[in-house]
Design a protein around this motif. Sequence first.
Motif, PDB file in Angstrom:
ATOM      1  N   GLY A  15       5.985  -2.793  -8.854  1.00 33.77           N
ATOM      2  CA  GLY A  15       6.499  -1.488  -8.453  1.00 33.77           C
ATOM      3  C   GLY A  15       7.271  -0.909  -9.610  1.00 33.77           C
ATOM      4  N   SER A  16       7.871   0.262  -9.414  1.00 37.70           N
ATOM      5  CA  SER A  16       8.607   0.865 -10.527  1.00 37.70           C
ATOM      6  C   SER A  16       9.759  -0.046 -10.958  1.00 37.70           C
ATOM      7  N   HIS A  17      10.297  -0.831 -10.029  1.00 39.27           N
ATOM      8  CA  HIS A  17      11.401  -1.737 -10.391  1.00 39.27           C
ATOM      9  C   HIS A  17      10.976  -2.727 -11.482  1.00 39.27           C
TER      10      HIS A  17
ATOM     11  N   GLY B 290      -1.006  -7.817 -10.060  1.00 35.83           N
ATOM     12  CA  GLY B 290       0.185  -7.106  -9.586  1.00 35.83           C
ATOM     13  C   GLY B 290       0.186  -6.904  -8.081  1.00 35.83           C
ATOM     14  N   ALA B 291       0.140  -7.985  -7.321  1.00 32.25           N
ATOM     15  CA  ALA B 291       0.152  -7.868  -5.861  1.00 32.25           C
ATOM     16  C   ALA B 291       1.591  -7.826  -5.369  1.00 32.25           C
ATOM     17  N   MET B 292       1.907  -6.823  -4.588  1.00 35.52           N
ATOM     18  CA  MET B 292       3.288  -6.651  -4.095  1.00 35.52           C
ATOM     19  C   MET B 292       3.758  -7.885  -3.324  1.00 35.52           C
TER      20      MET B 292
ATOM     21  N   CYS C 227       7.926  -4.278  -1.386  1.00 36.00           N
ATOM     22  CA  CYS C 227       7.533  -5.689  -1.562  1.00 36.00           C
ATOM     23  C   CYS C 227       8.199  -6.561  -0.499  1.00 36.00           C
TER      24      CYS C 227
ATOM     25  N   ASN D 206      14.943   1.735  -2.935  1.00 32.76           N
ATOM     26  CA  ASN D 206      14.890   3.180  -3.227  1.00 32.76           C
ATOM     27  C   ASN D 206      14.237   3.970  -2.095  1.00 32.76           C
TER      28      ASN D 206
ATOM     29  N   ASN E 170       6.535   3.385  -7.048  1.00 31.37           N
ATOM     30  CA  ASN E 170       5.575   3.629  -8.125  1.00 31.37           C
ATOM     31  C   ASN E 170       4.595   4.744  -7.759  1.00 31.37           C
ATOM     32  N   PRO E 171       3.890   4.628  -6.621  1.00 32.16           N
ATOM     33  CA  PRO E 171       3.048   5.763  -6.237  1.00 32.16           C
ATOM     34  C   PRO E 171       3.853   7.012  -5.902  1.00 32.16           C
TER      35      PRO E 171
HETATM   36  C1  LIG Z   1      -0.807  -5.704  -2.372  1.00 33.48           C
HETATM   37  C2  LIG Z   1      -0.608  -4.393  -3.064  1.00 33.48           C
HETATM   38  N1  LIG Z   1      -0.845  -3.241  -2.380  1.00 33.48           N
HETATM   39  C3  LIG Z   1      -0.654  -2.040  -2.991  1.00 33.48           C
HETATM   40  C4  LIG Z   1      -0.251  -1.965  -4.304  1.00 33.48           C
HETATM   41  C5  LIG Z   1      -0.057  -0.597  -4.992  1.00 33.48           C
HETATM   42  N2  LIG Z   1       1.369  -0.406  -5.280  1.00 33.48           N
HETATM   43  C6  LIG Z   1       1.883  -0.673  -6.510  1.00 33.48           C
HETATM   44  S1  LIG Z   1       3.527  -0.477  -6.552  1.00 33.48           S
HETATM   45  C7  LIG Z   1       3.600  -0.007  -4.955  1.00 33.48           C
HETATM   46  C8  LIG Z   1       4.916   0.309  -4.300  1.00 33.48           C
HETATM   47  C9  LIG Z   1       5.925  -0.774  -4.438  1.00 33.48           C
HETATM   48  O1  LIG Z   1       7.033  -0.424  -3.662  1.00 33.48           O
HETATM   49  P1  LIG Z   1       8.415  -1.156  -3.812  1.00 33.48           P
HETATM   50  O2  LIG Z   1       8.271  -2.603  -3.583  1.00 33.48           O
HETATM   51  O3  LIG Z   1       9.391  -0.469  -2.939  1.00 33.48           O
HETATM   52  O4  LIG Z   1       8.768  -0.969  -5.346  1.00 33.48           O
HETATM   53  P2  LIG Z   1       9.236   0.370  -6.117  1.00 33.48           P
HETATM   54  O5  LIG Z   1       8.009   0.927  -6.768  1.00 33.48           O
HETATM   55  O6  LIG Z   1       9.804   1.306  -5.115  1.00 33.48           O
HETATM   56  O7  LIG Z   1      10.222  -0.111  -7.113  1.00 33.48           O
HETATM   57  C10 LIG Z   1       2.320   0.028  -4.380  1.00 33.48           C
HETATM   58  C11 LIG Z   1       2.043   0.421  -2.972  1.00 33.48           C
HETATM   59  C12 LIG Z   1      -0.079  -3.200  -4.976  1.00 33.48           C
HETATM   60  N3  LIG Z   1       0.252  -3.251  -6.265  1.00 33.48           N
HETATM   61  N4  LIG Z   1      -0.232  -4.390  -4.326  1.00 33.48           N
END
Ligand SMILES: Cc1ncc(C[n+]2csc(CCOP(=O)(O)OP(=O)(O)O)c2C)c(N)n1
Length: 573
Positions: free
Chosen positions: A403-405, A429-431, A458, A483, A488-489
């Motif tokens: 993610g962006s973090h 990069g699986a959440m 995540c 946040n 990221n999206p």
């Molecule tokens: C299993 C999975 N599904 C979807 C994505 C696409 N994706 C990348 S980052 C993200 C959001 C992550 O959210 P968060 O954990 O809140 O991190 P942030 O970007 O807010 O720091 C998504 C949906 C992914 N990487 N992995």
Amino acid sequence: MKVAQALVNAIIEEGITHVFMVPGGIVDTMTEALSRTPQIKTIITAHEGGAIAMADGYARAGGRFGVAMCISGPGIMNMITGIYTAYMDHSPILIISGEVPTVWEGRGSFQDTSPNGAVHDGDVLRPITCITRSLRDTTNLEFHLRAVFKKMLCHTTRGPAHLALPVNLQNAETNYRHEPFGIGHHKARLLDPESCTGIAELIARNPRVAIICGASASDSDMNVALPQFAEKYHIPVATTFSAKGVFPEDHPLSLGYFGWSGLRTAIGALLSDQLEVLIVLGSRLNMQDTLYWNQRFATLKAIVQVDADENNIATNFPAQYPVIGDSLAFIRHMDRELQRHGSLLGDTRPMRQEWLDGIIGQAPKTFMPQSCTSSDIPIHPARVITELRKIMPRNTIISVDTGSHAFFTSHYWDSYAPREFLSSIRYVGAMGWAIGAGIGAKCARPDVPSVVVTGDGCMLMHGMEIQTAAKSGLDIIFVVINNSALGNPYLRARRISEQFAAMLTLPTHDFSLLAKALGAKGCRVTDPEQLAEVFAKALAEGGTHVIDIICGNYPTPTEDYDRSLLKPIAATI
Ligand SMILES: Cc1ncc(C[n+]2csc(CCOP(=O)(O)OP(=O)(O)O)c2C)c(N)n1
Ligand SMILES: [Mg+2]
């Protein structure tokens, strides 16, 4: 002795201390054998996705391999994303699953995913494992185990290896005794010295040389040899994102890491039109490691590409000097060769230094350094990572989620040794992966401080594994960059429309309360001035902590830069 016991003994012989698993009838015999084995701590996880990520983190931090166990069918299917992650990153994991008794196969029995079942686990796993075997009788136990261990560990095939054991065979008698696969089996120090011909002259004649170290070079344990080599010949070193820490990031010759969210110094040096020769150690020069295959890599005078697997060489860019071999063996060989050109390299040292001064000495190594001291509320993630790095000891293992973090964390967190920065953002990069991986890493290296940086999205995927850490009494600090968004999206969406962005927001969950419900310690931080104290307290207290930090959705450190690179590419897709 039962086959189940023989397999448990084999795991002990290999020096493995933990098995990560979710139980079920089909692995009861194996689980019971583990319960009688004090040398191995069996960690029962919340979900098989957590178990496989823990085995992966254990392998990456420990440098040997991880072990994950589950039932056939739903257990294996729950592990798929984690197995695929380990496969793409060549992380060795022994995956043991049960299978229905062979007399039940193909007859409509519950969870029959044997070779004769309607769905066969092996068919599903074949593309994402280096080997998958189903034991058919005990006569071939030794042969199958050798094949599984060998493929899992060997440097060209290394990755997740699957062994399915039907219930009747777990219970069958055997006198198998396991001979451990010594380090020589998977850390071959091979090098084809002929392929190094001419490289010493090349480096001596072209003073502006840099090294980039990729993920597979970290298997070479170069943490002592590489800094010595770099210092002796005064050659700057960058790493890729996934190799962060392989070269200490506070070393005067460190350029930091190159690639997505990479440091200003690494990007400045490697894309500089003054760079003449790039030595690539253990990177395929993929999309991330080259910032979308930047054409600068095609216009260098020469690329020296060193890789133990010849399939990785010259796949994305021509390599004028392809070297098949281990990175450490290459460094040692080049040291001997370069000594003969010592004076020539010594003469060019000032030119290299002048070039470096122009890059390293020019400005801070990060983009947007001012965000590290931001007093903004909601909190800036750069401030969180800066404060965290100051409190955590130098040898901390950090597991970073997706993610962006992740971009804030990698950009503002310095790592100083291999196996201390764990991330799955190379191909997959699986959440939620880092939550399990951090737990596994702590099991592999219990004496080293451990921190996980994850996001609220995540946490929604794999946050339940907090209970696994807490009930196992593990000292881990989970930092949640909360946040209220799938950040990221979300950051992309808000450039397009408000409606699009609104879809990607999340309610502001209180993860400190979730932590308490799961048996961990939890607290929430809303003011950046509290960060240092909260981190210091968690570190001093020990135990499993979840620190829920209310952050804003600020642009990532290289957002504008990344977009400028993406623009020409976007036009072609
Ligand atoms: C299993 C999975 N599904 C979807 C994505 C696409 N994706 C990348 S980052 C993200 C959001 C992550 O959210 P968060 O954990 O809140 O991190 P942030 O970007 O807010 O720091 C998504 C949906 C992914 N990487 N992995
Ligand atoms: Mg988020």
